[in-house]
Design an enzyme around this catalytic site. Structure first.
Site, PDB file in Angstrom:
ATOM      1  N   TRP B 316      47.322  40.436  33.337  1.00 56.66           N
ATOM      2  CA  TRP B 316      45.901  40.800  33.315  1.00 56.66           C
ATOM      3  C   TRP B 316      45.363  40.850  34.761  1.00 56.66           C
ATOM      4  O   TRP B 316      44.530  41.686  35.093  1.00 56.66           O
ATOM      5  CB  TRP B 316      45.117  39.763  32.507  1.00 56.66           C
ATOM      6  CG  TRP B 316      43.625  39.962  32.553  1.00 56.66           C
ATOM      7  CD1 TRP B 316      42.880  40.755  31.748  1.00 56.66           C
ATOM      8  CD2 TRP B 316      42.716  39.347  33.468  1.00 56.66           C
ATOM      9  NE1 TRP B 316      41.557  40.674  32.091  1.00 56.66           N
ATOM     10  CE2 TRP B 316      41.427  39.820  33.151  1.00 56.66           C
ATOM     11  CE3 TRP B 316      42.853  38.454  34.515  1.00 56.66           C
ATOM     12  CZ2 TRP B 316      40.290  39.427  33.841  1.00 56.66           C
ATOM     13  CZ3 TRP B 316      41.726  38.055  35.207  1.00 56.66           C
ATOM     14  CH2 TRP B 316      40.468  38.536  34.872  1.00 56.66           C
ATOM     15  N   HIS B 317      45.880  39.966  35.612  1.00 57.60           N
ATOM     16  CA  HIS B 317      45.396  39.908  36.993  1.00 57.60           C
ATOM     17  C   HIS B 317      45.823  41.144  37.776  1.00 57.60           C
ATOM     18  O   HIS B 317      45.028  41.744  38.487  1.00 57.60           O
ATOM     19  CB  HIS B 317      45.913  38.658  37.698  1.00 57.60           C
ATOM     20  CG  HIS B 317      45.338  37.393  37.145  1.00 57.60           C
ATOM     21  ND1 HIS B 317      45.910  36.722  36.083  1.00 57.60           N
ATOM     22  CD2 HIS B 317      44.236  36.679  37.490  1.00 57.60           C
ATOM     23  CE1 HIS B 317      45.180  35.650  35.817  1.00 57.60           C
ATOM     24  NE2 HIS B 317      44.155  35.599  36.638  1.00 57.60           N
ATOM     25  N   SER B 318      47.091  41.494  37.638  1.00 62.37           N
ATOM     26  CA  SER B 318      47.582  42.661  38.358  1.00 62.37           C
ATOM     27  C   SER B 318      48.993  42.977  37.887  1.00 62.37           C
ATOM     28  O   SER B 318      49.700  42.092  37.411  1.00 62.37           O
ATOM     29  CB  SER B 318      47.588  42.385  39.864  1.00 62.37           C
ATOM     30  OG  SER B 318      48.097  43.497  40.555  1.00 62.37           O
TER      31      SER B 318
END
Lengths: 350, 466
Positions: B316-318
């Site tokens: 989800w972050h990257s």
């Protein structure tokens, strides 16, 4: 309706909040700069007044500005190393740059980098508000203390807008008069508010202030020729004083943040410049700069003094300036490089 | 317009005053929506149409799913949202694999719309909830406000339709009491953000980022101080930000979900993930882990589901291997904790309670602090270097003393303050409310001074990049 107790509590809260802010400002100065917790602490604490005018107190310090043993900004001089002295005002002193990034310091690094050794040192003999006339009076003293080989003269034409400072009654030598008490948080809040007010509102406020300061005096659109002549004469006297002490003078043209065409933000910047000199209209500043620089060039040609034409070499990109004439770190680097280009042949020749 | 600015504070005040004097609920709704969209526009004008488009699409799609709750329809809607996220968030990461054609290179250089991960996850939860038969039926205006609500649009907390929309419909709740309560939250938030910025700015111009830039020269103590510094920087930054936006919403009369609950005091990794970025953690639990874990009955599958869920959390972050590894690491730690619990079930406790709690806390703290390596490192070799320095004892301390003192001082100060707060009876909500009035206002002044005059300028929030 709030009760008396509530009002009293509210006032107490405001008092505690404000008092704490002032205390933190003092603590901050103490931790960050070793400033005294009590008493006044401002840029004027760096100086005393003598018969000539302001002079730095040896080893005095205010925030990022530290003076050396001679009372000039920068490190102590090393005996026997060829010295270049820089005369000027706030642009030379380095008002806005980070410590060590003012152009005299960067010039020293540039000269030594090109020499491949610690061959030169630069004495920054400027302070905010210094005129060419007071610099001339300091020459014998500087010559005796630092024995410089070359002097860079970065004159400020704007200081010739108003009548000559020596026309004013002499101020007795001693400490510069300071208020007994000052709230250090006030300056911080002022800066904060200044950053919050939209540019157009700031310009409007400045215009009001200019009109109030000007009072009944008429603002001229063009600086009288006599003022330019006075600037040229003072430069000529400084050149002569330096030569008399065996120091090679080098003239430098003055540079400002304005290009050929003026944008709206340039006009706002001109108003902020005019705030210091309300008797000259905005359009008169650029004309004054052009004519003063012509005077510098003609003086150089006439007296055989080398001229470094900073005005032509320096890009007027906003990144190089923090306001109308003071340099950013990047701007000071360009100034240092340009001066080193012009200075090295002279230093090598001498 | 930053959320830590006086202009933002003034805007909140104007919205609050307008909402307070208005007796019309629809008018208030439109005021909130206009202010929210204006705020988003001020952050980056280019992406407001995208937010509006996503809001309109998901609103109608949600209605369709409610009428025809078919799994295919749900996945198609989810795919559209994930694709939107993918175009902006994951394509740039795939740049080396993409064709060298100008079109693909242009696509790979797209800027990331602010908060896209947060509001897309809100849209997804709406679609899932509609499929599950959630009875909240927002109007178009309510849904657009849910998606773009100014306090949360940039970096959460990730809200649910069922939590927020009923509050949009309720009478104005921005009373003086809620303003006071919210303002306390804002103060504490600003204070925490300031601490984060102090760690970023460091001492003598040497901050956390400078420590991470010292590649290959780190000793063991360096690595741990640096990781501690980053662990607390990201905590102060994001928890402070969350507290600030929750406080702002509270001032306007809204109750947003908490996002952090003193996570570094956790005594297990499971507890940590119930206290760190809670809105995303619970989102992953409800919409990824539980559906996945319930698809099979075996215990091993529950463990695999946990690891997969945490891998999604990381991604989800990257889209990077390091974030994937970070997620997998957290998943494995959670599984390890479950297995340990199973192993110890029924067994006699070892040692006194305080020792067990202390050891559990220390182990959890170290495991979490070490994991920030994968979160912050700039590549696999960088991460490997930090892990090696942290885990293989090496003498020496390369980091400047001022920076080390700053980090250790802030960490010690944090734990000391938590200890102090835990021993003082809470008389009113808010972290500082237990202090006598003069001390409280001196604290407010300290926060104000640090935030306004000393915090590093023009520095964004760490989570704004996600």
């Amino acid at each position: 309706m709030p009760t008396r107790t509530q009002i009293a509590r509210g006032l107490l809260a405001v008092l505690i909040f404000g008092g704490s802010l002032e205390l933190y400002a003092r603590l901050d100065d103490y931790i960050s700069y070793g400033a005294p917790m009590w008493g006044v602490y401002n840029a004027e604490t760096l100086y005393v007044r003598d018969a000539i005018g302001k002079r730095g107190i040896p080893h005095a310090r205010f925030r990022k500005w530290g003076l050396n043993a001679l009372g000039y900004r920068g490190p102590d001089l090393i005996d026997g190393r060829p010295t270049v002295v820089c005369f000027g005002a706030s642009e030379t002193f380095g008002q806005q740059e980070r410590e060590g990034s003012e152009y005299p310091r960067q010039l020293e690094q540039e000269l030594n980098a090109r020499a491949g050794a610690q061959a030169y040192q630069v004495l920054n003999a400027a302070y905010a508000g210094q005129t060419v006339r007071t610099a001339t009076l300091r020459v014998p003293e500087i010559a005796a203390m630092a024995r410089p080989v070359t002097a860079l003269i970065y004159g400020v034409p704007a200081s010739y807008i108003e009548p000559p400072p020596l026309d004013a009654p002499p101020v007795p030598p001693g400490r510069i008069e300071q208020p007994r008490f000052e709230l250090r948080i006030v300056d911080r809040v002022r800066t904060l508010l200044k950053g919050m007010i939209p540019g157009s509102v700031q310009t409007w406020l400045r215009s009001r202030e200019i009109n109030a300061d000007r009072g009944a005096a008429t603002a001229v659109a063009r600086l009288p020729e006599a003022n330019i002549q006075r600037y040229r004469d003072d430069l000529s006297k400084l050149v002569a004083a330096l030569r008399q002490e065996g120091i090679t003078p080098v003239l430098v043209t003055h540079v400002d943040a304005f290009g050929e065409t003026l944008s709206d933000s340039d006009r706002a910047l001109l108003t902020s410049w005019r705030k210091f000199y309300p008797t000259l209209q905005e359009e008169g500043f650029l004309d004054m700069e052009r004519r003063a620089n012509d005077a510098v060039r003609s003086l150089g040609a006439e007296t055989g003094v080398p001229v470094i034409d900073l005005e032509k070499a320096m890009p007027t990109a906003p990144a190089n300036f923090t306001d109308f004439a003071h340099f950013s770190d990047a701007g000071a680097a360009i100034v240092a490089k340009t001066l080193a280009d012009g200075l090295l042949p002279i230093l090598n020749r001498d | 317009m930053s959320q830590v600015s006086l202009l933002y504070a003034a805007a909140v005040l104007v919205v609050w005053m307008t909402a307070r004097v208005s007796s019309s609920r629809p008018f208030r709704l439109w005021i909130y929506l206009a202010a929210s969209w204006l705020f988003y526009f001020s952050l980056d004008a280019r992406f407001l149409p995208l937010l509006v488009l996503s809001s309109v699409f998901n609103y109608y799609y949600g209605r369709l799913i409610r009428r025809q709750p078919r799994v295919g329809l749900l996945w198609a809607g989810a795919l559209v949202n994930v694709a939107l996220l993918g175009v902006f968030k994951y394509l740039p990461a795939l740049r080396p694999l993409l064709s060298q054609s100008p079109f693909w290179q242009h696509v790979a250089e797209l800027a990331l719309p602010l908060g896209v991960s947060f509001w897309t996850f809100q849209a997804l939860s709406y679609l899932f909830d509609q499929y599950r038969g959630d009875d909240t039926r927002p109007s178009m205006g309510e849904f657009c406000l849910y998606m773009g609500f100014a306090p949360t649009v940039m970096s959460g907390p990730i809200c649910r339709v069922g939590d927020l929309v009923p509050q949009f419909r309720a009478p104005f709740a921005g009373s003086w009491a809620s303003v006071r309560e919210g303002a306390q939250g804002v103060w504490v938030g600003v204070g925490m953000i300031t601490l984060a910025r102090m760690l970023a700015a460091g001492h003598g111009g040497f901050g956390v980022a400078d420590a991470f830039a010292l590649r290959g020269t780190l000793g063991t103590a360096d690595a741990w101080v640096m990781l501690l510094g980053y662990g607390f920087q990201i905590y102060f930054d994001f928890a402070g930000y969350s507290r600030l936006v929750i406080g702002v919403a509270r001032m306007l009369g809204f109750q947003l979900p908490e996002n952090f609950d003193r996570p570094y005091l956790s005594t297990s990794v499971t507890s940590f993930w119930q206290r760190w970025h809670m809105s995303l953690s619970f989102w992953i639990r409800d919409y990824v882990f539980l559906p996945l874990a319930m698809s099979r009955r075996e215990v091993w599958w529950r463990h695999v589901s946990l690891v997969i869920s945490m891998a999604v959390f990381g991604l989800w972050h990257s889209a990077s291997w390091l974030f994937l590894l970070w997620g997998v690491y957290q998943g494995l730690m959670l599984v390890g904790h479950r297995l340990w619990q199973q192993l110890r079930r029924g067994a006699a406790p070892i040692g006194p309670r305080w020792l067990r709690s202390g050891a559990s806390w220390l182990l959890t703290f170290l495991v979490i602090i070490l994991s920030w390596t994968l979160f912050r490192a700039e590549g696999a070799s960088h991460a490997a270097g930090i892990l090696k320095a942290a885990l293989i004892p090496t003498a020496g301390l390369q980091l400047p003393g001022g920076f080390v003192l700053l980090v250790l001082g802030l960490v010690a100060g944090y734990f000391a303050s938590q200890l102090a707060v835990s021993r003082v009876p809470q008389r009113a909500p808010g972290l500082l409310s237990w202090l006598p009035m003069p001390a409280r206002f001196a604290c407010y002044a300290a926060i104000f001074y640090l935030a306004v005059f000393r915090a590093a300028e023009a520095q964004g929030f760490i989570y704004a990049q996600f």
